[in-house]
Design a protein around this motif. Structure first.
Motif, PDB file in Angstrom:
ATOM      1  N   ARG A 123       1.436   9.398  -5.808  1.00  0.00           N
ATOM      2  CA  ARG A 123       2.161  10.941  -5.283  1.00  0.00           C
ATOM      3  C   ARG A 123       3.165  12.033  -6.344  1.00  0.00           C
ATOM      4  N   LEU A 124       4.359  10.591  -7.079  1.00  0.00           N
ATOM      5  CA  LEU A 124       5.015  10.949  -7.788  1.00  0.00           C
ATOM      6  C   LEU A 124       4.308  11.407  -8.711  1.00  0.00           C
ATOM      7  N   SER A 125       3.477  10.752  -9.394  1.00  0.00           N
ATOM      8  CA  SER A 125       3.111  10.485 -10.526  1.00  0.00           C
ATOM      9  C   SER A 125       1.096  11.713 -10.864  1.00  0.00           C
ATOM     10  N   MET A 126       0.614  11.921  -9.784  1.00  0.00           N
ATOM     11  CA  MET A 126      -0.145  13.148  -9.748  1.00  0.00           C
ATOM     12  C   MET A 126       0.310  14.558  -9.242  1.00  0.00           C
ATOM     13  N   VAL A 149       1.181  -1.295   0.409  1.00  0.00           N
ATOM     14  CA  VAL A 149       0.278  -0.189  -0.184  1.00  0.00           C
ATOM     15  C   VAL A 149       1.062   1.162  -0.316  1.00  0.00           C
ATOM     16  N   TYR A 150       2.069   1.278   1.070  1.00  0.00           N
ATOM     17  CA  TYR A 150       2.516   1.880   0.889  1.00  0.00           C
ATOM     18  C   TYR A 150       3.881   2.767  -0.372  1.00  0.00           C
ATOM     19  N   HIS A 151       3.821   1.469  -1.164  1.00  0.00           N
ATOM     20  CA  HIS A 151       4.126   2.068  -2.595  1.00  0.00           C
ATOM     21  C   HIS A 151       4.307   2.110  -3.042  1.00  0.00           C
ATOM     22  N   ILE A 152       2.496   1.370  -3.391  1.00  0.00           N
ATOM     23  CA  ILE A 152       1.541   1.945  -4.537  1.00  0.00           C
ATOM     24  C   ILE A 152       0.993   3.867  -3.969  1.00  0.00           C
ATOM     25  N   LEU A 153       1.372   3.942  -3.277  1.00  0.00           N
ATOM     26  CA  LEU A 153       0.618   5.367  -2.852  1.00  0.00           C
ATOM     27  C   LEU A 153       1.959   6.077  -2.810  1.00  0.00           C
TER      28      LEU A 153
END
Length: 68
Positions: free
Chosen positions: A47-50, A39-43
């Motif tokens: 955060r980097l892409s949005m 979950v932390y990796h996806i978040l």
């Protein structure tokens, strides 16, 4: 095939954040079928892409998009 699952989970996560229904990181991990660490990796990826930030709101008990 794993990439498609990642995409589907990421899409679901965005929908849950928009609706403020993610719950705690542990609840979210159970809901989308991954570990808390994933979950932390996806978040982090989101955060980097949005352009919007993503924060955990204790009041909402959910991850929310941060207004910048």
């Amino acid at each position: 095939m794993a990439g498609l699952k990642y995409y589907e989970r990421t899409k679901l996560l965005i929908e849950l954040i928009e609706n403020k229904k993610t719950g705690s990181p542990g609840d979210l991990a159970n809901r989308i079928g991954v570990t808390k660490r994933m979950v932390y990796h996806i978040l982090d990826d989101l955060r980097l892409s949005m352009e919007k930030g993503i924060i955990y709101s204790k009041e909402e008990k959910s991850y929310v998009f941060e207004e910048k």
